[in-house]
Design a protein around this motif. Structure first.
Motif, short mmCIF file in Angstrom:
data_model
loop_
_atom_site.label_atom_id
_atom_site.label_comp_id
_atom_site.label_asym_id
_atom_site.label_seq_id
_atom_site.Cartn_x
_atom_site.Cartn_y
_atom_site.Cartn_z
N PRO A 138 51.52 52.04 -5.76
CA PRO A 138 51.20 51.27 -4.54
C PRO A 138 50.22 50.15 -4.85
CG PRO A 138 49.95 53.31 -4.61
CD PRO A 138 50.87 53.34 -5.80
N HIS A 139 50.29 49.08 -4.03
CA HIS A 139 49.41 47.93 -4.25
C HIS A 139 48.51 47.67 -3.05
CE1 HIS A 139 53.29 47.11 -6.46
NE2 HIS A 139 52.42 47.17 -7.44
N ILE A 140 48.36 48.67 -2.17
CA ILE A 140 47.63 48.40 -0.92
C ILE A 140 46.15 48.81 -1.03
CG2 ILE A 140 49.68 48.74 0.50
CD1 ILE A 140 48.43 51.44 1.35
N ASP A 141 45.34 48.16 -0.21
CA ASP A 141 43.95 48.57 -0.01
C ASP A 141 43.98 49.54 1.17
OD1 ASP A 141 41.36 48.78 1.10
OD2 ASP A 141 40.76 46.87 0.18
N LEU A 142 43.74 50.82 0.91
CA LEU A 142 43.93 51.85 1.92
C LEU A 142 43.07 51.62 3.16
CD1 LEU A 142 45.51 54.43 2.49
CD2 LEU A 142 43.66 55.73 1.43
N LYS B 225 46.64 57.15 13.09
CA LYS B 225 46.03 57.10 11.74
C LYS B 225 46.31 58.37 10.94
CE LYS B 225 42.17 53.85 11.89
NZ LYS B 225 40.72 53.70 11.75
N THR B 226 46.03 59.52 11.55
CA THR B 226 46.18 60.79 10.83
C THR B 226 47.62 61.01 10.41
OG1 THR B 226 44.37 61.73 12.12
CG2 THR B 226 45.79 63.28 10.95
N GLN B 227 48.55 60.73 11.33
CA GLN B 227 49.97 60.90 11.04
C GLN B 227 50.40 60.04 9.85
OE1 GLN B 227 52.16 60.35 14.66
NE2 GLN B 227 53.93 61.50 13.96
N ARG B 228 49.97 58.80 9.84
CA ARG B 228 50.33 57.89 8.75
C ARG B 228 49.67 58.31 7.44
NH1 ARG B 228 52.84 52.96 9.70
NH2 ARG B 228 53.35 52.56 11.88
N LEU B 229 48.42 58.73 7.50
CA LEU B 229 47.71 59.16 6.29
C LEU B 229 48.37 60.38 5.66
CD1 LEU B 229 44.05 58.63 7.51
CD2 LEU B 229 45.06 57.53 5.50
N LEU B 230 48.79 61.32 6.49
CA LEU B 230 49.44 62.53 5.97
C LEU B 230 50.81 62.20 5.37
CD1 LEU B 230 48.52 65.18 8.70
CD2 LEU B 230 47.49 64.84 6.44
N PHE B 231 51.50 61.24 5.98
CA PHE B 231 52.78 60.81 5.41
C PHE B 231 52.57 60.17 4.04
CE2 PHE B 231 56.03 57.66 4.55
CZ PHE B 231 57.19 58.38 4.76
N CYS C 92 52.96 59.69 -1.89
CA CYS C 92 52.29 58.93 -2.94
C CYS C 92 51.23 59.79 -3.66
CB CYS C 92 51.63 57.68 -2.35
SG CYS C 92 50.89 56.61 -3.60
N PRO C 93 51.57 60.36 -4.81
CA PRO C 93 50.63 61.22 -5.54
C PRO C 93 49.31 60.54 -5.89
CG PRO C 93 52.85 61.41 -6.45
CD PRO C 93 52.88 60.29 -5.47
N SER C 94 49.36 59.24 -6.24
CA SER C 94 48.13 58.55 -6.66
C SER C 94 47.15 58.32 -5.51
CB SER C 94 48.47 57.21 -7.34
OG SER C 94 49.14 56.36 -6.43
N LEU C 95 47.66 58.31 -4.27
CA LEU C 95 46.80 58.10 -3.11
C LEU C 95 46.52 59.40 -2.35
CD1 LEU C 95 48.23 54.82 -1.50
CD2 LEU C 95 46.07 55.07 -2.73
N ARG C 96 47.08 60.52 -2.83
CA ARG C 96 47.05 61.77 -2.06
C ARG C 96 45.63 62.20 -1.70
NH1 ARG C 96 51.21 65.38 -4.47
NH2 ARG C 96 52.52 63.94 -3.28
N VAL C 97 44.75 62.24 -2.68
CA VAL C 97 43.38 62.71 -2.42
C VAL C 97 42.67 61.79 -1.43
CG1 VAL C 97 41.11 63.12 -3.46
CG2 VAL C 97 43.17 63.89 -4.65
N ASP C 98 42.76 60.48 -1.65
CA ASP C 98 42.08 59.52 -0.76
C ASP C 98 42.61 59.62 0.67
OD1 ASP C 98 40.52 58.56 -2.80
OD2 ASP C 98 41.87 56.90 -3.31
N CYS C 99 43.95 59.77 0.79
CA CYS C 99 44.55 59.87 2.12
C CYS C 99 44.11 61.14 2.84
CB CYS C 99 46.08 59.85 2.01
SG CYS C 99 46.76 58.23 1.62
N LEU C 100 44.09 62.25 2.11
CA LEU C 100 43.68 63.52 2.73
C LEU C 100 42.20 63.49 3.13
CD1 LEU C 100 45.60 66.10 0.50
CD2 LEU C 100 46.10 65.46 2.87
N ARG C 101 41.37 62.88 2.30
CA ARG C 101 39.95 62.76 2.65
C ARG C 101 39.76 61.92 3.91
NH1 ARG C 101 37.60 61.81 -3.41
NH2 ARG C 101 37.02 63.98 -3.86
N MET C 102 40.47 60.80 3.96
CA MET C 102 40.36 59.92 5.13
C MET C 102 40.89 60.63 6.38
SD MET C 102 41.69 55.97 5.54
CE MET C 102 40.72 55.36 4.16
#
Length: 426
Positions: free
Chosen positions: A23-27, A38-44, A49-59
């Motif tokens: 991914p190339h996005i700024d989360l 927000k929560t629904q999109r973050l969980l999706f 996306c394995p590389s963003l998984r931890v950051d998304c779950l924390r957010m």
């Protein structure tokens, strides 16, 4: 170009979500565009996306702590704990759970009192309050039931609209898009809509999103183009950038050149496109026949588009539609084209181009044949003189049939073989 068929949509829904590796996005910046979802999109995003998984779950965990949804907070906490040690706030869980139970009992008791008093408006407001509460704690089904029960207590157009908007909110969360469309139609048929422009703009965007999910790409494109920039505020489901992305991609997949020109001249939609420069550049490159640039942009943005919960399953098929339309448009003016030059123009390998050409020829979108030996695409030649003779013969046959019918009718009249009405027995 045709929309996506029902069968294709059914097949797509059965497939596993496409994974995103680079991914190339700024989360933080990406999520700042959204409010309720927000929560629904973050969980999706965490799921694909394995590389963003931890950051998304924390957010997502932080977002949930600002809500009353204890159950989802614990679920996300467990998911995150499997990846990195993350202590949950047990005190917050206990206090919030106790508050939720107390509030549920209080609202149910108040509603019972309202029903005993038989005051319609109080009952309607009590059901709405209970529905809002259930929605805040994550019980969407219970919330939907409460909102549906307000139907018989609605006495003004505003009440009906509020009920429909609440039902739409729950139906979107439950992905019940048929119910969403039903309630959109109900609001549109309601007279005297208060704050009409803002509500209509929201409804148009939601219906366009439903059309996108249903594979009705052209209808979705026209819907997104009708969203008024000045009236539209980022909602629970869509941001202004989403309108540009969804509308631009659907238009590229289905619009002809005349429709594309109208879109580029549409001042209202151009304001949305200005918010997403890559989509604007893609649309302009396609219209100006710079297909190599189109293919480059599509390759760059694909990974980020796959992070979108509404686009993930549709990205590949939309991109195929766009590529096919580009190839048809490219070949249109020529009688023959060297496939090596054509492949270079589209930044494709010869094998990839040949696959697309075979599909287009089979679908009768290109009337041509492939010279596999010389690697040339040759348009099928029609003989104008032969076609003229064919048309003339067809006209002659039609005339002969009509002439025989007239002669038969004349002979029947001459022999007095005519069916007459018997007035005496009427």
């Amino acid at each position: 170009m045709m929309d996506i068929s029902t069968e294709e949509i059914s097949e797509i829904s059965k497939k596993r979500k496409q994974m995103v590796m680079e991914p190339h996005i700024d989360l933080d910046q990406y999520m700042s565009n959204y409010t309720g979802s927000k929560t629904q999109r973050l969980l999706f995003m965490a799921d694909v996306c394995p590389s963003l998984r931890v950051d998304c779950l924390r957010m997502a965990l932080n977002e949930l702590k600002q809500s009353q949804n204890v159950v989802k907070y614990k679920q996300v906490g467990e998911m995150l704990n499997e990846l990195v040690p993350t202590p949950l706030d047990d005190l917050w869980i206990e206090q919030t759970h106790r508050q939720n139970v107390a509030k549920t009992q209080k609202l149910e008791s108040e509603l019972k009192t309202y029903k005993n008093n038989l005051i319609k408006e109080s009952i309607r407001m009590g059901l709405n309050d209970l529905g809002d509460h259930f929605l805040s704690i994550g019980d969407v089904q219970q919330a939907l039931q409460c909102y549906n029960k307000t139907r018989e207590y609605c006495t003004t157009p505003k009440h009906v609209i509020d009920m429909c908007l609440n039902t739409i909110k729950c139906s979107m969360d439950l992905q019940n898009y048929v119910q969403v469309s039903t309630n959109v139609l109900k609001i549109e048929s309601t007279p005297e809509i208060p704050e009409k422009q803002a509500i209509v703009s929201k409804l148009v965007s939601v219906q366009a999103l439903v059309d996108l999910k249903a594979g009705a790409l052209k209808k979705a494109a026209k819907g997104f183009m009708d969203v008024q920039f000045e009236q539209f505020q980022s909602s629970d489901y869509l941001s202004q950038i989403d309108v540009a992305v969804y509308g631009g991609l659907c238009a590229l997949a289905t619009f002809d050149r005349q429709e594309m020109k109208k879109m580029l001249e549409n001042h209202n939609f151009k304001q949305f496109l200005e918010l997403e420069p890559q989509i604007r550049e893609l649309v302009e490159a396609f219209y100006n026949c710079r297909y190599g640039v189109c293919m480059d942009i599509m390759a760059k943005i694909k990974e980020d588009l796959l992070l979108d919960m509404y686009l993930n399953e549709l990205v590949d098929i939309i991109f195929q539609f766009i590529k096919k339309r580009a190839i048809v448009q490219y070949f249109g003016p020529y009688e023959s084209v060297e496939m090596t030059k054509m492949a270079h123009a589209f930044n494709m390998t010869l094998e990839q181009l040949e696959t697309y050409l075979l599909q287009l020829i089979t679908e009768n979108q290109i009337k041509a044949r492939i010279d596999s030996h010389k690697k040339v695409l040759v348009a099928k030649q029609t003989n104008p003189r032969k076609e003229s003779f064919k048309k003339a013969l067809q006209v002659l046959e039609d005339f002969e049939d009509q002439y025989k019918i007239v002669l038969l009718r004349a002979k029947l009249h001459k022999q007095d073989l005519v069916v007459r009405s018997d007035h005496k027995h009427r």
